[in-house]
Motif scaffolding. Structure first.
Motif, mmCIF file in Angstrom:
data_model
loop_
_atom_site.group_PDB
_atom_site.id
_atom_site.type_symbol
_atom_site.label_atom_id
_atom_site.label_comp_id
_atom_site.label_asym_id
_atom_site.label_seq_id
_atom_site.Cartn_x
_atom_site.Cartn_y
_atom_site.Cartn_z
ATOM 1 N N UNK A 8 30.865 42.677 44.398
ATOM 2 C CA UNK A 8 32.157 43.215 43.979
ATOM 3 C C UNK A 8 32.423 44.644 44.417
ATOM 4 N N UNK A 9 31.696 45.139 45.415
ATOM 5 C CA UNK A 9 31.922 46.498 45.886
ATOM 6 C C UNK A 9 32.518 46.458 47.293
ATOM 7 N N UNK A 10 33.621 47.190 47.495
ATOM 8 C CA UNK A 10 34.247 47.234 48.814
ATOM 9 C C UNK A 10 34.962 45.934 49.150
ATOM 10 N N UNK A 11 35.128 45.701 50.432
ATOM 11 C CA UNK A 11 35.829 44.506 50.901
ATOM 12 C C UNK A 11 34.820 43.376 51.110
ATOM 13 N N UNK A 12 34.646 42.572 50.074
ATOM 14 C CA UNK A 12 33.656 41.499 50.132
ATOM 15 C C UNK A 12 34.291 40.114 50.261
ATOM 16 N N UNK B 18 36.847 38.743 48.644
ATOM 17 C CA UNK B 18 37.142 38.081 47.376
ATOM 18 C C UNK B 18 38.638 37.845 47.161
ATOM 19 N N UNK B 19 39.425 37.949 48.227
ATOM 20 C CA UNK B 19 40.886 37.804 48.089
ATOM 21 C C UNK B 19 41.280 36.452 47.490
ATOM 22 N N UNK B 20 40.702 35.387 48.003
ATOM 23 C CA UNK B 20 41.050 34.052 47.512
ATOM 24 C C UNK B 20 40.602 33.855 46.067
ATOM 25 N N UNK B 21 39.389 34.354 45.766
ATOM 26 C CA UNK B 21 38.898 34.254 44.387
ATOM 27 C C UNK B 21 39.803 35.022 43.440
ATOM 28 N N UNK B 22 40.263 36.194 43.875
ATOM 29 C CA UNK B 22 41.134 37.012 43.036
ATOM 30 C C UNK B 22 42.450 36.293 42.740
ATOM 31 N N UNK B 23 43.038 35.690 43.778
ATOM 32 C CA UNK B 23 44.297 34.964 43.576
ATOM 33 C C UNK B 23 44.113 33.766 42.665
ATOM 34 N N UNK B 24 43.035 33.038 42.888
ATOM 35 C CA UNK B 24 42.750 31.858 42.066
ATOM 36 C C UNK B 24 42.569 32.239 40.598
ATOM 37 N N UNK B 25 41.933 33.390 40.357
ATOM 38 C CA UNK B 25 41.673 33.834 38.986
ATOM 39 C C UNK B 25 42.869 34.545 38.362
ATOM 40 N N UNK C 275 41.063 44.186 44.833
ATOM 41 C CA UNK C 275 40.529 45.435 44.278
ATOM 42 C C UNK C 275 40.418 45.352 42.760
ATOM 43 N N UNK C 276 41.465 44.833 42.131
ATOM 44 C CA UNK C 276 41.440 44.697 40.666
ATOM 45 C C UNK C 276 40.351 43.712 40.251
ATOM 46 N N UNK D 173 37.592 42.930 41.921
ATOM 47 C CA UNK D 173 36.275 43.533 42.143
ATOM 48 C C UNK D 173 35.930 44.557 41.071
ATOM 49 N N UNK D 174 36.912 45.353 40.689
ATOM 50 C CA UNK D 174 36.655 46.390 39.689
ATOM 51 C C UNK D 174 36.251 45.780 38.353
ATOM 52 N N UNK D 175 36.988 44.771 37.933
ATOM 53 C CA UNK D 175 36.712 44.152 36.636
ATOM 54 C C UNK D 175 35.377 43.425 36.646
ATOM 55 N N UNK D 176 35.108 42.677 37.715
ATOM 56 C CA UNK D 176 33.850 41.938 37.791
ATOM 57 C C UNK D 176 32.656 42.868 37.961
ATOM 58 N N UNK D 177 32.865 43.979 38.686
ATOM 59 C CA UNK D 177 31.803 44.979 38.826
ATOM 60 C C UNK D 177 31.432 45.540 37.452
#
Length: 205
Positions: free
Chosen positions: A136-140, A142-149, A155-156, A158-162
């Motif tokens: 969850x740090x930087x550009x990993x 996670x765009x698709x996971x973020x949209x699905x969730x 960025x949001x 990654x921040x929350x999951x971090x």
């Protein structure tokens, strides 16, 4: 190898390793219980730095082998890779020298419980922190996971999951602060709470 050449070689390797660890000459001097000027002269090779006791002291302070200092090998087989590791080891050694603690038994037990909890939490933090950084740090990606969730951005997400990964450490450190503050008012409760935290760590191992 002539004595003068050996002194120069040893001196250059002392300086090489010291700079590699970002250490000052004063640090090495204190470890060897000599003056800073003596370390300067060891590095310059202007005084004898090839005696057994001197080499052993330098090797211990710099975490390298005597053989490496003398140029007999290019592999110094160190257990220390940077200044931070060295500072941690020094700090841990300093802590060990204060035991047994010069306190009443209850105060001593509380202080040792606090240290033990810090060390256990640090170990747990490293595991969580490594996972958080990898996922969850930087550009990993996670765009698709973020949209699905349902997050607005990666960025949001990654921040929350971090933060979720390291929340246990944040909560434990906050609780440790509360327990320390509580000790002056109600030591029995403080002792119970810190023991409960230790028990939680033991159960999770």
């Amino acid at each position: 190898m002539k004595d003068k050449e050996l002194r120069k070689l040893i001196g250059s390797r002392i300086k090489q390793r010291r700079l590699e660890l970002n250490l000052g000459q004063q640090y090495i001097a204190e470890k060897m219980d000599v003056n800073k000027s003596t370390i300067q002269r060891y590095e310059a090779g202007t005084i004898d730095n090839s005696k057994k006791l001197i080499l052993e002291g330098l090797a211990e302070a710099l975490h390298v082998s005597v053989e490496w200092l003398k140029g007999e090998t290019d592999d110094y087989e160190t257990d220390i890779t940077d200044k931070r590791e060295l500072q941690i080891r020094d700090a841990m050694s300093d802590i060990l020298t204060i035991f047994p603690l010069d306190m009443k038994e209850r105060e001593s037990d509380f202080s040792k419980a606090l240290l033990l909890l810090m060390l256990r939490e640090y170990a747990a933090f490293n595991d969580s922190f490594k996972t958080a950084c990898e996922k969850y740090s930087g550009n990993n990606g996670n765009d698709n996971l973020a949209k699905t969730a349902g997050f607005e951005s990666a960025d949001e997400f990654n921040e929350i999951l971090f933060l979720r990964e390291v929340t246990h450490t944040i909560n434990t450190l906050n609780e440790m602060g509360d327990i320390i503050r509580m000790y002056s008012k109600n030591p029995d409760v403080a002792v119970t709470r810190i023991q409960n935290l230790l028990d939680e760590h033991s159960d999770s191992v």
